[in-house]
Design a protein around this motif. Sequence first.
Motif, PDB file in Angstrom:
ATOM      1  N   VAL A 100       0.835  -1.207   0.000  1.00 38.36           N
ATOM      2  CA  VAL A 100       0.000   0.000   0.000  1.00 38.36           C
ATOM      3  C   VAL A 100       0.870   1.257   0.000  1.00 38.36           C
ATOM      4  CG1 VAL A 100      -1.609   1.362   1.400  1.00 38.36           C
ATOM      5  CG2 VAL A 100      -2.019  -1.071   1.054  1.00 38.36           C
ATOM      6  N   LEU A 101       1.860   1.300   0.874  1.00 32.54           N
ATOM      7  CA  LEU A 101       2.711   2.485   0.962  1.00 32.54           C
ATOM      8  C   LEU A 101       3.562   2.667  -0.290  1.00 32.54           C
ATOM      9  CD1 LEU A 101       3.855   2.362   4.695  1.00 32.54           C
ATOM     10  CD2 LEU A 101       1.911   3.574   3.689  1.00 32.54           C
ATOM     11  N   GLY A 102       4.013   1.561  -0.876  1.00 34.51           N
ATOM     12  CA  GLY A 102       4.755   1.643  -2.131  1.00 34.51           C
ATOM     13  C   GLY A 102       3.901   2.229  -3.249  1.00 34.51           C
ATOM     14  N   GLU A 103       2.651   1.802  -3.317  1.00 31.67           N
ATOM     15  CA  GLU A 103       1.734   2.343  -4.332  1.00 31.67           C
ATOM     16  C   GLU A 103       1.497   3.831  -4.118  1.00 31.67           C
ATOM     17  OE1 GLU A 103      -1.829   0.005  -4.174  1.00 31.67           O
ATOM     18  OE2 GLU A 103      -0.849  -1.800  -4.925  1.00 31.67           O
ATOM     19  N   VAL A 104       1.305   4.243  -2.870  1.00 30.69           N
ATOM     20  CA  VAL A 104       1.084   5.659  -2.573  1.00 30.69           C
ATOM     21  C   VAL A 104       2.327   6.475  -2.934  1.00 30.69           C
ATOM     22  CG1 VAL A 104       0.702   7.336  -0.717  1.00 30.69           C
ATOM     23  CG2 VAL A 104      -0.665   5.246  -0.811  1.00 30.69           C
ATOM     24  N   ALA A 105       3.511   5.967  -2.616  1.00 33.31           N
ATOM     25  CA  ALA A 105       4.751   6.686  -2.930  1.00 33.31           C
ATOM     26  C   ALA A 105       4.940   6.845  -4.440  1.00 33.31           C
ATOM     27  CB  ALA A 105       5.947   5.965  -2.314  1.00 33.31           C
ATOM     28  N   GLU A 106       4.517   5.845  -5.210  1.00 37.41           N
ATOM     29  CA  GLU A 106       4.591   5.957  -6.670  1.00 37.41           C
ATOM     30  C   GLU A 106       3.539   6.909  -7.209  1.00 37.41           C
ATOM     31  OE1 GLU A 106       4.308   2.112  -8.455  1.00 37.41           O
ATOM     32  OE2 GLU A 106       6.122   1.366  -7.469  1.00 37.41           O
ATOM     33  N   LEU A 107       2.390   6.960  -6.564  1.00 39.36           N
ATOM     34  CA  LEU A 107       1.261   7.767  -7.028  1.00 39.36           C
ATOM     35  C   LEU A 107       1.463   9.259  -6.767  1.00 39.36           C
ATOM     36  CD1 LEU A 107      -1.716   7.578  -8.113  1.00 39.36           C
ATOM     37  CD2 LEU A 107      -2.418   7.477  -5.712  1.00 39.36           C
TER      38      LEU A 107
ATOM     39  N   ILE B 276       7.105  11.888  -2.594  1.00 41.12           N
ATOM     40  CA  ILE B 276       6.879  11.069  -1.397  1.00 41.12           C
ATOM     41  C   ILE B 276       7.855   9.897  -1.431  1.00 41.12           C
ATOM     42  CG2 ILE B 276       5.203   9.681  -0.112  1.00 41.12           C
ATOM     43  CD1 ILE B 276       4.571  12.730  -0.373  1.00 41.12           C
ATOM     44  N   ARG B 277       8.408   9.588  -0.273  1.00 38.44           N
ATOM     45  CA  ARG B 277       9.335   8.460  -0.171  1.00 38.44           C
ATOM     46  C   ARG B 277       8.828   7.479   0.878  1.00 38.44           C
ATOM     47  NH1 ARG B 277      15.484   8.564  -0.993  1.00 38.44           N
ATOM     48  NH2 ARG B 277      15.860   6.362  -0.703  1.00 38.44           N
ATOM     49  N   HIS B 278       8.980   6.202   0.605  1.00 40.10           N
ATOM     50  CA  HIS B 278       8.604   5.141   1.547  1.00 40.10           C
ATOM     51  C   HIS B 278       9.880   4.486   2.053  1.00 40.10           C
ATOM     52  CE1 HIS B 278       7.296   0.737   2.093  1.00 40.10           C
ATOM     53  NE2 HIS B 278       7.027   1.381   3.200  1.00 40.10           N
ATOM     54  N   ILE B 279      10.047   4.474   3.371  1.00 43.20           N
ATOM     55  CA  ILE B 279      11.210   3.845   4.003  1.00 43.20           C
ATOM     56  C   ILE B 279      10.693   2.771   4.945  1.00 43.20           C
ATOM     57  CG2 ILE B 279      13.178   4.183   5.539  1.00 43.20           C
ATOM     58  CD1 ILE B 279      13.270   7.097   4.553  1.00 43.20           C
ATOM     59  N   GLU B 280      11.205   1.548   4.773  1.00 42.79           N
ATOM     60  CA  GLU B 280      10.819   0.455   5.666  1.00 42.79           C
ATOM     61  C   GLU B 280      11.985   0.141   6.599  1.00 42.79           C
ATOM     62  OE1 GLU B 280       8.813  -3.984   5.585  1.00 42.79           O
ATOM     63  OE2 GLU B 280       9.453  -3.059   3.718  1.00 42.79           O
ATOM     64  N   ILE B 281      11.691   0.050   7.892  1.00 42.03           N
ATOM     65  CA  ILE B 281      12.706  -0.216   8.910  1.00 42.03           C
ATOM     66  C   ILE B 281      12.359  -1.510   9.619  1.00 42.03           C
ATOM     67  CG2 ILE B 281      13.695   0.606  11.089  1.00 42.03           C
ATOM     68  CD1 ILE B 281      13.221   3.452  10.083  1.00 42.03           C
ATOM     69  N   ASP B 282      13.355  -2.398   9.737  1.00 39.74           N
ATOM     70  CA  ASP B 282      13.182  -3.637  10.486  1.00 39.74           C
ATOM     71  C   ASP B 282      13.240  -3.303  11.970  1.00 39.74           C
ATOM     72  OD1 ASP B 282      13.036  -6.323  11.260  1.00 39.74           O
ATOM     73  OD2 ASP B 282      15.210  -6.554  11.135  1.00 39.74           O
ATOM     74  N   ALA B 283      12.119  -3.455  12.660  1.00 34.42           N
ATOM     75  CA  ALA B 283      12.016  -3.074  14.069  1.00 34.42           C
ATOM     76  C   ALA B 283      12.989  -3.851  14.943  1.00 34.42           C
ATOM     77  CB  ALA B 283      10.584  -3.278  14.561  1.00 34.42           C
ATOM     78  N   GLU B 284      13.239  -5.103  14.610  1.00 34.26           N
ATOM     79  CA  GLU B 284      14.118  -5.939  15.422  1.00 34.26           C
ATOM     80  C   GLU B 284      15.571  -5.480  15.377  1.00 34.26           C
ATOM     81  OE1 GLU B 284      13.457  -9.992  14.226  1.00 34.26           O
ATOM     82  OE2 GLU B 284      11.290  -9.693  14.300  1.00 34.26           O
ATOM     83  N   SER B 285      15.987  -4.910  14.263  1.00 34.98           N
ATOM     84  CA  SER B 285      17.377  -4.478  14.139  1.00 34.98           C
ATOM     85  C   SER B 285      17.592  -3.036  14.594  1.00 34.98           C
ATOM     86  CB  SER B 285      17.852  -4.639  12.691  1.00 34.98           C
ATOM     87  OG  SER B 285      17.148  -3.751  11.851  1.00 34.98           O
ATOM     88  N   ARG B 286      16.521  -2.315  14.849  1.00 31.72           N
ATOM     89  CA  ARG B 286      16.620  -0.904  15.272  1.00 31.72           C
ATOM     90  C   ARG B 286      15.877  -0.676  16.587  1.00 31.72           C
ATOM     91  NH1 ARG B 286      17.594   2.693  11.138  1.00 31.72           N
ATOM     92  NH2 ARG B 286      18.025   4.076  12.888  1.00 31.72           N
TER      93      ARG B 286
END
Length: 140
Positions: A71-78, A82-92
């Motif tokens: 969903v967020l990738g589609e919104v960022a393309e639309l 807008i930029r979409h950044i995904e963060i791995d919660a376990e590593s941060r």
Amino acid sequence: MTGLAVCVVVLALASAYGVLNRRRSGRVRVRGRDGGKRLGAAELGEDLGERATLVQFSSAFCAPCRATRRVLGEVAELVPGIRHIEIDAESRLGLVRELEILKTPTVLVLDAEGSIVRRATGQPRKADVIAALGEAVGTT
């Protein structure tokens, strides 16, 4: 007879909690404790979007995280800028604790300067994300 009454009350309370929790999940809303917090490239590991940034905290075995990523990738393309950044919660974990991320997926909507404008816990709807972006970029 008392045991049956206790069982019925516990089931009713659990059902009410479940319905309430489901209604709140995925809603994009303002949270008071996010006021004034800013994130930059140093914290996120990537540059911010020129107009706004969608930051998604995910975990490896989270099924709603995959749908949220889409969903967020589609919104960022639309929406341009807008930029979409995904963060791995376990590593941060330090950042997760600082921002009080309690479950995944959690999405933060940042304005161009990196200030947190909105937050969603659970899988957000595309229309809600676009509406939150309208506020982040200064339009309604």
